[in-house]
Design a protein around this motif. Structure first.
Motif, PDB file in Angstrom:
ATOM      1  N   LEU A  12      30.764   0.886 -40.952  1.00 18.00           N
ATOM      2  CA  LEU A  12      30.559   0.461 -39.490  1.00 18.00           C
ATOM      3  C   LEU A  12      29.809  -0.997 -39.600  1.00 18.00           C
ATOM      4  N   PHE A  13      29.592  -1.584 -40.606  1.00 15.28           N
ATOM      5  CA  PHE A  13      28.872  -2.646 -40.451  1.00 15.28           C
ATOM      6  C   PHE A  13      29.716  -3.580 -39.947  1.00 15.28           C
ATOM      7  N   PRO A  14      29.292  -4.696 -39.152  1.00 11.24           N
ATOM      8  CA  PRO A  14      30.454  -5.606 -38.357  1.00 11.24           C
ATOM      9  C   PRO A  14      30.589  -6.912 -39.198  1.00 11.24           C
ATOM     10  N   ARG A  15      31.255  -6.583 -40.444  1.00 11.05           N
ATOM     11  CA  ARG A  15      31.256  -7.340 -41.473  1.00 11.05           C
ATOM     12  C   ARG A  15      32.241  -8.767 -40.954  1.00 11.05           C
ATOM     13  N   ASP A  16      33.252  -8.307 -40.072  1.00  8.81           N
ATOM     14  CA  ASP A  16      34.225  -9.363 -39.879  1.00  8.81           C
ATOM     15  C   ASP A  16      33.643 -10.382 -38.895  1.00  8.81           C
ATOM     16  N   PHE A  17      32.983  -9.863 -37.440  1.00  5.06           N
ATOM     17  CA  PHE A  17      32.665 -10.782 -36.692  1.00  5.06           C
ATOM     18  C   PHE A  17      31.514 -10.020 -35.834  1.00  5.06           C
ATOM     19  N   ILE A  18      30.776 -10.975 -35.045  1.00  2.00           N
ATOM     20  CA  ILE A  18      29.581 -10.527 -34.193  1.00  2.00           C
ATOM     21  C   ILE A  18      30.019 -11.473 -33.001  1.00  2.00           C
ATOM     22  N   TYR A  19      30.097 -11.023 -31.721  1.00  2.00           N
ATOM     23  CA  TYR A  19      30.415 -11.606 -30.502  1.00  2.00           C
ATOM     24  C   TYR A  19      29.471 -11.746 -29.589  1.00  2.00           C
ATOM     25  N   CYS A  20      28.706 -12.796 -29.357  1.00  3.64           N
ATOM     26  CA  CYS A  20      27.572 -12.608 -28.337  1.00  3.64           C
ATOM     27  C   CYS A  20      28.002 -13.243 -26.826  1.00  3.64           C
ATOM     28  N   LEU A  21      28.073 -12.314 -25.837  1.00  4.72           N
ATOM     29  CA  LEU A  21      28.644 -12.629 -24.589  1.00  4.72           C
ATOM     30  C   LEU A  21      27.496 -13.284 -23.960  1.00  4.72           C
ATOM     31  N   ASP A  22      27.981 -14.337 -22.998  1.00  3.93           N
ATOM     32  CA  ASP A  22      27.227 -14.922 -22.269  1.00  3.93           C
ATOM     33  C   ASP A  22      26.879 -14.225 -21.008  1.00  3.93           C
ATOM     34  N   ALA A  23      25.581 -14.277 -20.328  1.00  2.85           N
ATOM     35  CA  ALA A  23      25.535 -13.453 -19.036  1.00  2.85           C
ATOM     36  C   ALA A  23      26.028 -14.578 -17.884  1.00  2.85           C
ATOM     37  N   PRO A  24      26.630 -14.030 -16.852  1.00  4.30           N
ATOM     38  CA  PRO A  24      26.785 -15.029 -15.724  1.00  4.30           C
ATOM     39  C   PRO A  24      25.552 -15.787 -15.030  1.00  4.30           C
ATOM     40  N   THR A  25      25.934 -16.727 -14.352  1.00  2.93           N
ATOM     41  CA  THR A  25      24.816 -17.524 -13.699  1.00  2.93           C
ATOM     42  C   THR A  25      23.998 -16.544 -12.691  1.00  2.93           C
ATOM     43  N   THR A  26      24.797 -15.678 -12.031  1.00  2.00           N
ATOM     44  CA  THR A  26      24.183 -14.856 -11.089  1.00  2.00           C
ATOM     45  C   THR A  26      23.661 -13.646 -11.618  1.00  2.00           C
ATOM     46  N   TYR A  27      23.604 -13.439 -12.625  1.00  3.49           N
ATOM     47  CA  TYR A  27      22.987 -12.145 -13.539  1.00  3.49           C
ATOM     48  C   TYR A  27      21.628 -12.083 -13.216  1.00  3.49           C
ATOM     49  N   PHE A  28      21.207 -11.091 -12.830  1.00  2.00           N
ATOM     50  CA  PHE A  28      19.641 -10.737 -12.544  1.00  2.00           C
ATOM     51  C   PHE A  28      19.168  -9.963 -13.695  1.00  2.00           C
ATOM     52  N   GLY A  29      18.593 -10.771 -14.928  1.00  2.00           N
ATOM     53  CA  GLY A  29      18.309 -10.165 -16.138  1.00  2.00           C
ATOM     54  C   GLY A  29      16.849 -10.396 -16.488  1.00  2.00           C
ATOM     55  N   ALA A  30      16.825 -10.301 -18.061  1.00  2.00           N
ATOM     56  CA  ALA A  30      15.395 -10.328 -18.427  1.00  2.00           C
ATOM     57  C   ALA A  30      14.789 -11.789 -18.269  1.00  2.00           C
ATOM     58  N   GLU A  31      15.700 -12.869 -18.187  1.00  2.00           N
ATOM     59  CA  GLU A  31      15.155 -14.185 -17.896  1.00  2.00           C
ATOM     60  C   GLU A  31      14.568 -14.350 -16.697  1.00  2.00           C
ATOM     61  N   LYS A  32      15.400 -13.837 -15.483  1.00  2.00           N
ATOM     62  CA  LYS A  32      14.401 -13.823 -14.154  1.00  2.00           C
ATOM     63  C   LYS A  32      13.517 -12.928 -14.031  1.00  2.00           C
ATOM     64  N   VAL A  33      13.569 -11.588 -14.773  1.00  2.00           N
ATOM     65  CA  VAL A  33      12.573 -10.546 -14.433  1.00  2.00           C
ATOM     66  C   VAL A  33      11.435 -10.876 -15.287  1.00  2.00           C
ATOM     67  N   PHE A  34      11.405 -11.218 -16.574  1.00  2.00           N
ATOM     68  CA  PHE A  34      10.324 -11.330 -17.445  1.00  2.00           C
ATOM     69  C   PHE A  34       9.826 -12.649 -17.896  1.00  2.00           C
ATOM     70  N   LEU A  35      10.857 -13.553 -18.282  1.00  2.00           N
ATOM     71  CA  LEU A  35      10.529 -14.593 -19.012  1.00  2.00           C
ATOM     72  C   LEU A  35      10.128 -16.027 -17.944  1.00  2.00           C
ATOM     73  N   ASN A  36      10.785 -16.208 -16.764  1.00  2.00           N
ATOM     74  CA  ASN A  36      10.724 -17.264 -15.982  1.00  2.00           C
ATOM     75  C   ASN A  36       9.543 -16.832 -15.252  1.00  2.00           C
ATOM     76  N   GLU A  37       8.327 -17.509 -15.461  1.00  2.00           N
ATOM     77  CA  GLU A  37       7.103 -17.256 -14.717  1.00  2.00           C
ATOM     78  C   GLU A  37       7.254 -17.377 -13.278  1.00  2.00           C
ATOM     79  N   LYS A  38       7.934 -18.177 -12.536  1.00  2.00           N
ATOM     80  CA  LYS A  38       7.853 -18.247 -11.190  1.00  2.00           C
ATOM     81  C   LYS A  38       8.623 -16.867 -10.425  1.00  2.00           C
TER      82      LYS A  38
END
Length: 886
Positions: free
Chosen positions: A342-368
């Motif tokens: 099951l090890f992903p020996r062939d590929f690992i694909y990181c998806l980008d989050a859309p610009t309007t995604y309300f995610g960890a960046e907005k909730v925890f990392l962006n101080e404002k």
């Protein structure tokens, strides 16, 4: 609002979004409103256009990057086969994309999803390729609640078009999640309801002549011996693809394996002529510690391997939102042959989050933004303590939970005023893993909701001097003043709208035992926006989509990485109400989520860097295994107090900071004298340069930094971590002999009157600091976000922006991007002034940011239970955390 009106609104929104899709510049709201009026006139629509305009505005700015993949550079694989095969008729794919557009997806998002799924399909094998047997193994890393299901559904439609005949989706461990996934795939791929009571065409199947795939599961029934026996089918009986949506448990996987072997493996033990694709959603579920044999990860993973082994031509793609997927690090649940399979020996694909995604960046990392969204719970311990037991009585709920309910009611009223009455709006309450406690919480909230409802009914139309005498109305007014006074409406308007909140408000207990289904679709069919308060535990926090989630209240104490990230149900898309969202968490959880969000972001950057350096997934696996947080993931509870273990650690691309500092005056006096001494000598004779927030010495020899850190006195509980940092610095010194030193001294900070002394940075002191001379900084962070940008050249700054924004301008820039372009270690030195009566400053602290690219360089660290407790204050037992009684 009836269904006809909803359909009409949807049609106008789609027409407006299509009309705006090709505009070269982002239009203003006025321009969009004008265009909306024109289209409404054509349709003869006289309803409210506000939501339509908001949705269209959002669609114009929504972008999603192409993501990034790390592939096995030595494999003999041509990922361009998709483009070379001209015989593919993308019938399922076109139908799915049309379905998404009708659902209101912005055209740019549909296009980027199309591009990304084409690229992922390219990493799979061409199902028509020569060769008697082949297999491919990959992993896709997404974001919690950011459309992973949409992505793998897109991959399924493409795979089916290309010739994959047998597709299995493993959807979590709970019934409600499997059912939700089946419903989505019914709409988006099968095109027919799998409800035995109602087999009507839905979603993509509404188009004439749609080639419906077959399915052996339905919304009520998982795959089992009976379904298989009843059907008597073989895979080859179908000209169309077959899809199964199953739970990850031993009996389901065993029944499937048996059916495949008996009915389909002809002559040998292999099914030779059917290309199969297995999608493992929430591939990190393996971390669940449980006594239930049904869910034993070692056994479920072994069964997945055996099912794959039956097919001569197979592809396995794990989907996860936690990059620390256990497959990389947890030998306890992946024995060697399973790890290999099951090890992903062939590929690992990181998806980008859309610009309007309300995610960890907005909730925890962006101080404002974090400041406006996150609220700390500090009164729950007296009512429902962290460590409560199944039978502990609940006498009352914490005031902060009642305040959160008030906020939710006010937020719903504001959403109704914004014309969102037809949209769902939910509140999630997760304070216990035990069903009896969940029920007690629901009963208290029900009682409170009834009293608020009565108060609103009696007072919403009353003058303020009358209504303000009512206790419950006071609570709502306080919630409005504290949280939503700037949401665009006056209290008088909100008060008048409160009555609309209770029309479709329902409270639910959601767990695997409950028969209450949080059934949004039932309400949708009637054109009703459900207002739901959902109280639950594990099944509420893992995978289940909670529509229109506006207020979350969670007081749980797991420190297991993936469990925590999965609990982030508050991430997602918040069209037209992002400003109203609130997340209530304990101080501990806020610190932890922030830490994990940083670590996840670093891992994605690591994938980008490794791709640039032409490394393979196996090297990424090695890096994750030697990540400093590995021990926090692989069930620290397994380490007995006397046991010592030597682990390899890599600090590549990491920031290590002295987040536990000494408050002793003599220690700080010595440290500040040491700083002044090095400063006076230019850190080995280097020239001093100014930055926006202090000064920088460039290209300081690492030997000077080594000397500084060796003499810098840390709090005893941080000494070992400092020694690890020094060891790592020495290991990379041959390759990176020079570093930058940043003395952070904000111009508006207090202090710093004497020469060679820093101005102070004011820091809030969190609650529950231990007595004595240690202070643990909030979020375990010393530097402010953006400090690593100081001293970078314009060219480096632009390069960091390009890294963050990708090809399409999406993505938030953070310190991980600045770290990538600096390419050498950075020592940051701070003077902190605690905002506290009990702790006095100034206090010296440091952080050292290590560049990317040294992921295969490791140091040996000896750890035991005591070390772990110093690292994370590990109080709880993750094995206890999982809900045995749900």
């Amino acid at each position: 609002m009836n269904m006809t009106a909803i359909k009409e609104e949807r049609n106008i929104a789609n027409a407006l979004i299509s009309g705006l899709a090709n505009t070269p510049d982002t239009p203003t709201r006025e321009q969009v409103e004008e265009k909306a009026k024109q289209i409404a006139a054509i349709f003869g629509y006289t309803g409210d256009l506000r939501n339509i305009v908001t949705e269209a505005m959002e669609s114009v700015v929504t972008r999603m990057g192409a993501g990034i993949s790390l592939v096995d550079v030595n494999a003999n694989h041509d990922d361009q086969w998709v483009h070379k095969r001209e015989d593919i008729d993308w019938v399922y794919t076109r139908s799915y994309e049309e379905f998404l557009r009708n659902e209101g997806w912005p055209p740019q998002m549909v296009q980027s999803l199309s591009d990304v799924t084409t690229r992922i399909l390219g990493h799979l094998q061409d199902p028509l390729s020569e060769g008697t047997s082949w297999n491919r193994r990959g992993l896709v890393i997404g974001h919690v609640q950011s459309g992973k299901t949409a992505n793998y559904t897109g991959l399924i439609t493409r795979a089916a078009d290309a010739g994959y005949k047998f597709i299995i989706v493993i959807a979590g461990i709970h019934n409600n999640l499997r059912k939700q996934t089946q419903q989505r795939i019914d709409e988006a791929f099968i095109g027919r309801s799998s409800d035995p009571e109602d087999r009507s065409n839905i979603g993509v199947g509404l188009a004439p002549g749609y080639p419906h795939p077959a399915t052996l599961t339905n919304i009520n029934e998982d795959f089992n011996k009976n379904t298989a026996a009843k059907s008597g089918w073989k895979i080859n009986d179908f000209s169309k693809p077959i899809i199964l949506i199953i739970k990850k448990n031993v009996s389901t996987l065993t029944a499937l394996h048996k059916w495949l072997k008996v009915m389909n493996a002809e002559g040998g033990d292999r099914i030779s002529d059917v290309p199969m694709l297995l999608i493992d959603d929430e591939a990190d579920n393996a971390s669940i510690n449980t006594n239930k044999e049904e869910l034993d990860p070692t056994r479920t993973n072994a069964m997945i391997r055996r099912i794959l082994g039956l097919f001569a031509k197979s592809c396995y793609v794990g989907y996860t939102a936690t990059p620390f997927a256990n497959i990389f690090i947890n030998p306890d649940v992946y024995c060697d042959d399973v790890q290999e399979e099951l090890f992903p020996r062939d590929f690992i694909y990181c998806l980008d989050a859309p610009t309007t995604y309300f995610g960890a960046e907005k909730v925890f990392l962006n101080e404002k933004t974090s400041e406006s969204i996150v609220r700390a719970i500090d009164d729950c311990e007296d009512f429902i303590p962290y460590s409560h037991k199944r039978d502990d009585p609940v006498y009352e709920l914490p005031p902060s939970l009642y305040r959160a309910l008030d906020q939710f009611i006010v937020a719903r009223a504001i959403r109704n005023l914004r014309g969102q009455a037809g949209k769902h709006c939910s509140m999630m309450v997760n304070v216990s893993r035990f069903v009896p406690v969940q029920k007690a919480v629901r009963d208290f909230l029900s009682l409170r909701e009834k009293k608020i409802r009565e108060a609103v009914l009696a007072n919403y139309a009353m003058p303020e001097e009358v209504s303000s005498r009512n206790t419950y109305m006071q609570g709502l007014k306080q919630a409005f003043d504290a949280e939503h006074a700037d949401a665009g409406f006056t209290w008088a308007e909100v008060k008048a709208a409160l009555i609309s909140v209770f029309k479709n408000l329902h409270l639910y207990v959601i767990n695997s035992k409950s028969d209450e289904a949080l059934d949004y679709t039932r309400y949708e069919k009637e054109g009703i926006g459900l207002t739901a308060v959902a109280v639950g535990g594990l099944s509420l926090s893992r995978g289940l989509t909670i529509e229109g989630l506006t207020v979350s209240y969670m007081y749980r104490n797991t420190k297991m990485y993936d469990t925590l990230m999965q609990m982030g149900r508050w991430f997602g898309y918040r069209l037209g109400f992002e400003d109203l969202c609130r997340v209530h968490l304990s101080h501990d959880s806020i610190n932890w989520y922030s830490h994990i969000a940083e670590a996840s972001e670093e891992l994605v950057q690591q994938v980008k860097r490794m791709r640039r350096d032409r490394l393979s997934p196996s090297e990424f696996g090695f890096y994750v295994r030697s990540h400093p947080d590995r021990l926090l993931i692989t069930a620290a509870n397994k380490m007995r107090s006397g046991q010592k273990e030597t682990v390899e650690q890599s600090f590549s691309g990491r920031l290590r900071e002295s987040y536990i500092v000494s408050t002793a005056r003599d220690v700080n006096a010595k440290n500040f004298a040491l700083i002044a001494d090095h400063w006076r000598n230019g850190f080995g004779g280097r020239p001093e340069e100014s930055t926006r927030k202090g000064i920088i010495f460039r290209d300081v020899p690492v030997t000077v930094i080594d000397d500084f850190l060796t003499r810098f006195e840390c709090h005893p509980s941080f000494t070992e971590q400092k020694s690890d940092v020094l060891s790592y610095l020495e290991r990379i010194a041959m390759k990176r002999p020079l570093a930058d030193v940043l003395l952070i001294s904000p111009s508006d900070g207090p202090g710093g009157e004497n020469s060679f002394t820093l101005k102070n940075q004011i820091r809030v002191v969190g609650k529950d600091q231990p007595s004595g001379t240690s202070w643990r900084l909030n979020k375990d962070r010393v530097a402010s976000r953006g400090d690593e940008k100081l001293g970078l050249s314009d060219a480096q700054h632009h390069e960091a922006m390009a890294l963050a924004h990708g090809q399409d301008g999406s993505g938030a820039i953070s310190d991980t991007h600045y770290r990538m372009v600096r390419n050498k270690p950075l020592l940051m030195i701070h003077s902190l002034e605690p905002k506290s009566e009990t702790v006095t400053g100034p206090i010296a602290a440091f952080g050292i940011s290590f560049p990317y690219g040294d992921y295969l360089t490791t140091i040996n660290v000896v750890v035991n239970k005591v070390w772990l407790q110093q690292m994370v204050g590990y109080a709880d037992d993750p094995a206890e955390e999982e809900d045995q009684h749900e």
